[in-house]
Design a protein around this motif. Structure first.
Motif, PDB file in Angstrom:
ATOM      1  N   ALA A   1       2.121 -40.183   7.919  1.00 12.14           N
ATOM      2  CA  ALA A   1       1.484 -40.284   9.238  1.00 12.14           C
ATOM      3  C   ALA A   1       2.530 -40.284  10.348  1.00 12.14           C
ATOM      4  O   ALA A   1       2.326 -39.690  11.411  1.00 12.14           O
ATOM      5  CB  ALA A   1       0.631 -41.545   9.317  1.00 12.14           C
ATOM      6  N   VAL A   2       3.671 -40.946  10.106  1.00  7.08           N
ATOM      7  CA  VAL A   2       4.761 -40.934  11.087  1.00  7.08           C
ATOM      8  C   VAL A   2       5.239 -39.500  11.317  1.00  7.08           C
ATOM      9  O   VAL A   2       5.370 -39.038  12.458  1.00  7.08           O
ATOM     10  CB  VAL A   2       5.938 -41.822  10.609  1.00  7.08           C
ATOM     11  N   GLY A   3       5.489 -38.778  10.227  1.00  2.00           N
ATOM     12  CA  GLY A   3       5.924 -37.387  10.352  1.00  2.00           C
ATOM     13  C   GLY A   3       4.891 -36.512  11.018  1.00  2.00           C
ATOM     14  O   GLY A   3       5.223 -35.666  11.862  1.00  2.00           O
TER      15      GLY A   3
ATOM     16  N   LYS B   1       3.810 -29.658   7.929  1.00  2.00           N
ATOM     17  CA  LYS B   1       3.810 -30.100   6.537  1.00  2.00           C
ATOM     18  C   LYS B   1       5.175 -30.661   6.138  1.00  2.00           C
ATOM     19  O   LYS B   1       5.281 -31.675   5.445  1.00  2.00           O
ATOM     20  CB  LYS B   1       3.473 -28.932   5.603  1.00  2.00           C
ATOM     21  N   VAL B   2       6.227 -29.974   6.573  1.00  2.00           N
ATOM     22  CA  VAL B   2       7.581 -30.404   6.228  1.00  2.00           C
ATOM     23  C   VAL B   2       7.872 -31.774   6.838  1.00  2.00           C
ATOM     24  O   VAL B   2       8.456 -32.650   6.184  1.00  2.00           O
ATOM     25  CB  VAL B   2       8.615 -29.368   6.709  1.00  2.00           C
ATOM     26  N   LEU B   3       7.439 -31.992   8.080  1.00  2.00           N
ATOM     27  CA  LEU B   3       7.681 -33.290   8.722  1.00  2.00           C
ATOM     28  C   LEU B   3       6.890 -34.398   8.020  1.00  2.00           C
ATOM     29  O   LEU B   3       7.377 -35.524   7.895  1.00  2.00           O
ATOM     30  CB  LEU B   3       7.310 -33.216  10.202  1.00  2.00           C
ATOM     31  N   VAL B   4       5.684 -34.083   7.567  1.00  2.00           N
ATOM     32  CA  VAL B   4       4.920 -35.054   6.780  1.00  2.00           C
ATOM     33  C   VAL B   4       5.670 -35.371   5.489  1.00  2.00           C
ATOM     34  O   VAL B   4       5.794 -36.539   5.091  1.00  2.00           O
ATOM     35  CB  VAL B   4       3.510 -34.516   6.468  1.00  2.00           C
ATOM     36  N   ALA B   5       6.190 -34.332   4.836  1.00  2.00           N
ATOM     37  CA  ALA B   5       6.952 -34.541   3.596  1.00  2.00           C
ATOM     38  C   ALA B   5       8.202 -35.370   3.862  1.00  2.00           C
ATOM     39  O   ALA B   5       8.609 -36.179   3.012  1.00  2.00           O
ATOM     40  CB  ALA B   5       7.327 -33.199   2.980  1.00  2.00           C
TER      41      ALA B   5
ATOM     42  N   ALA C   1       8.171 -36.076  -2.791  1.00  2.00           N
ATOM     43  CA  ALA C   1       7.594 -35.244  -1.730  1.00  2.00           C
ATOM     44  C   ALA C   1       7.397 -33.810  -2.197  1.00  2.00           C
ATOM     45  O   ALA C   1       6.383 -33.174  -1.887  1.00  2.00           O
ATOM     46  CB  ALA C   1       8.495 -35.277  -0.498  1.00  2.00           C
ATOM     47  N   ALA C   2       8.350 -33.298  -2.973  1.00  2.00           N
ATOM     48  CA  ALA C   2       8.273 -31.900  -3.404  1.00  2.00           C
ATOM     49  C   ALA C   2       7.251 -31.689  -4.506  1.00  2.00           C
ATOM     50  O   ALA C   2       6.447 -30.749  -4.460  1.00  2.00           O
ATOM     51  CB  ALA C   2       9.653 -31.429  -3.874  1.00  2.00           C
ATOM     52  N   GLU C   3       7.271 -32.554  -5.532  1.00  2.00           N
ATOM     53  CA  GLU C   3       6.413 -32.364  -6.707  1.00  2.00           C
ATOM     54  C   GLU C   3       4.979 -32.793  -6.478  1.00  2.00           C
ATOM     55  O   GLU C   3       4.032 -32.144  -6.927  1.00  2.00           O
ATOM     56  CB  GLU C   3       6.967 -33.161  -7.893  1.00  2.00           C
ATOM     57  N   ILE C   4       4.795 -33.929  -5.805  1.00  2.00           N
ATOM     58  CA  ILE C   4       3.469 -34.534  -5.730  1.00  2.00           C
ATOM     59  C   ILE C   4       2.751 -34.200  -4.430  1.00  2.00           C
ATOM     60  O   ILE C   4       1.546 -33.971  -4.424  1.00  2.00           O
ATOM     61  CB  ILE C   4       3.582 -36.063  -5.892  1.00  2.00           C
TER      62      ILE C   4
END
Length: 603
Positions: free
Chosen positions: A160-162, A177-181, A202-205
């Motif tokens: 949510a912060v991202g 999406k990247v900022l959320v990750a 972040a990458a896998e899940i």
């Protein structure tokens, strides 16, 4: 969104956008540099959010669990009559969450599965209030004894912060999406003091198939910055005090292979149990605000006999990693923790599944290690080592994320010796779990709703729409005995080009198109002699009302046709409607517009 959160979000977004935009223009900051700056800021804030979230959990643990056990004179290790009253602790949590259920009902239903859907399919726009509502509610659940983890909620908080930063600066969908990750990796990394595991989480899940190598740098930066904040506030202490790992004999690897097999079967069983318990609560005829209280009561009753199932279980896991516990207690806790977790989350109490998966893996490995030690004393094995590997293997099998589990254990142990055992157990366990259950714990709920995160937004919208809701009922049908002459007169007065054929009892026997008729249109002598069934396609592809538009579109594309007859059921030939490519495209466009409006209102 409530007015207070809305105004706060707009004020903060406006101020930050003006400040950083001015800075960006002055120094002519490139897009890559801008994303790096955002990753740093998001990582720092995720670390701070993790600290605040952890302190909130510890407050409720102290106020309810620790003080409660002390007042009752109860203990986790020894029986006393005071244990009969520990069932009230999770009930208190359910009662405290009633105001959240009244004022923030949507957020209480916003679990990690829905978070994944929003990130991958709904533009990654996460409301600001999620940081506070989901965080506080999850802290209450865990702190009052609900069997859940803090990793899922902190991933949502960091995400949510991202998302808020991305929305404030109106970045594109992929960058959002990247900022959320970045926020997710920061939250998880700070929780475990394991930056590499945060990156792979972040990458896998979270990102799944949308992960790109170009985004890797930003996620790594955010994970590292969040870990720096966590270590500054909490010290450079791992999530678990893990004893020094060592492999006594290469023969032990055979037992780690066996452990991987056991874990794979148990993980598949846990996924199935979790889904069944959630379904049972969904069917339960009880007010939605009462379900979390009832779920807390059931967990509390389990806690009378097995108080080790309360909370995230970190303290007990640490003991198991050091070899504590008898094998039959640890074996019983496999089932008890799985049941307590499924009841907690299935009843609507918010929390995560990451820590319960670690817990179940630890007690599974601990029990298995105790038995190996008992029957093969000459090997001099350490039950704690099996508990450690079981912890990672079960996490991998239940979440279908082996890289996250492998690097998490590597960072916790700082030992290269653990790599081979954990790789063997993780890969074997994950393969077996996938063989029995296609979905992981995180995607099970979405899959049941017809959502495949790896398929993309377009296919998921098509999967959510049923043929029966889009088809044309009572279509124009022709009797199979109609002559070509009659057919020629008929098509001159209709705008359609394809027509189902039916027999005397109304059953579908074929389909004819104007194109089929063009080959004999100039054969005047055949007009009254030949019936249209002789020119029709008799091997007709059909769909049922319950099939989704994605399946129907695939069938249309397979034969490159424009329409599909809709029959009453699988194997039936009773025609109930017809659906065309144009109908499906129109329905998709309407659903896409509706979903876009819903996403804007939720944001």
């Amino acid at each position: 969104m409530s007015p207070s959160f809305s105004s706060l979000s707009k004020t903060l977004s406006g101020w930050l956008r003006q400040a950083i935009t001015a800075w960006q223009r002055r120094f002519r900051i490139s897009e890559n540099t801008f994303m790096l700056v955002m990753a740093v800021i998001i990582g720092l804030l995720s670390g701070l959010c993790n600290y605040a979230f952890r302190m909130t959990i510890e407050f409720f643990e102290w106020a309810v669990l620790e003080r409660g056990f002390l007042l009752l004179g109860a203990s986790h290790d020894e029986w006393s009559w005071g244990r009969l009253l520990v069932f009230v602790f999770p009930v208190i949590g359910g009662l405290l969450l009633i105001p959240f259920g009244i004022f923030f009902a949507k957020d209480m239903r916003y679990g990690f599965a829905r978070f994944l859907e929003h990130v991958n399919l709904r533009g990654a726009k996460i409301p600001l209030r999620t940081i506070f509502t989901r965080g506080a509610a999850s802290a209450i659940t865990i702190g009052t004894g609900g069997s859940a983890g803090q990793e899922g909620p902190i991933a949502q908080i960091g995400g949510a912060v991202g998302s808020q930063f991305g929305q404030a600066f109106r970045v594109s969908g992929d960058h959002l999406k990247v900022l959320v990750a970045c926020g997710v990796s920061g939250g998880v990394a700070a929780t475990f003091n394991a930056p590499i595991a945060g990156v792979f989480f972040a990458a896998e899940i979270v990102l799944l198939s949308s992960f790109q190598l170009s985004s890797f740098t930003y996620i790594v930066v955010a994970s590292g910055m969040s870990t720096v904040v966590s270590r500054a506030l909490l010290g450079n202490i791992p999530a678990f005090a893990v004893p020094l790992y060592s492999l006594g004999s290469h023969w032990e690897l055979l037992f780690y292979v066996a452990l991987g097999m056991i874990v794979g079967v148990l993980a598949a069983g846990f996924i199935e149990l979790h889904g069944r318990v959630k379904d049972a609560f969904d069917r339960l005829r009880m007010h939605r605000l009462a379900k979390p209280v009832f779920g807390g009561l059931l967990v509390g009753l389990l806690g009378i006999g097995f108080p080790q199932v309360f909370g995230n279980g970190y303290h007990f896991m640490e003991r198991v990693l050091h070899g504590d516990g008898v094998w039959y207690l640890l074996a019983a806790l496999v089932l008890m923790k799985a049941l307590a977790t499924s009841i907690t989350l299935g009843s609507g109490l918010p929390g995560g599944l990451f820590a319960p998966a670690l817990y179940i893996g630890a007690v599974t490995g601990g029990a298995f290690g105790k038995l190996v030690q008992m029957f093969f004393p000459a090997l001099n094995v350490s039950p704690g080592a099996f508990a450690l590997v079981g912890m990672g293997a079960f996490l991998s099998a239940a979440t279908h994320a082996p890289m996250t589990a492998i690097f998490l254990l590597f960072e916790m142990t700082a030992s290269y010796e653990v790599i081979i055992p954990i790789m063997l157990s993780c890969v074997i366990g994950t393969s077996i779990a996938r063989r029995f259950k296609k979905d992981s714990l995180d995607t099970l709920e979405l899959s049941r709703a017809g959502i495949d995160l790896e398929a993309g937004k377009e296919r998921n919208i098509m999967k959510s729409l049923k043929v029966g809701d889009v088809m044309v009922r009572d279509p124009e049908v022709l009797p199979e005995s109609m002559t070509l002459g009659q057919f020629a007169e008929f098509i001159s007065g209709t705008r359609h080009t394809n027509f189902p054929l039916v027999d005397a009892e109304g059953r579908l026997t074929g389909i004819i198109s104007v194109q089929d008729f063009l080959g004999v249109v100039f054969e005047k002598d055949l007009m009254d002699l030949v019936v249209i069934k002789e020119l029709a396609t008799l091997d007709v592809i059909t769909v049922t009302e319950e099939e989704n538009l994605d399946d129907a579109m695939r069938k249309i594309g397979h034969r490159n046709i424009e329409q599909l007859p809709v029959v009453a059921g699988e194997g039936s030939r009773r025609l109930v409607g017809i659906i065309s490519r144009r109908d499906m495209v129109s329905a998709y466009n309407r659903a896409l517009m509706t979903r876009s409006l819903e996403d804007k209102s939720e944001g």
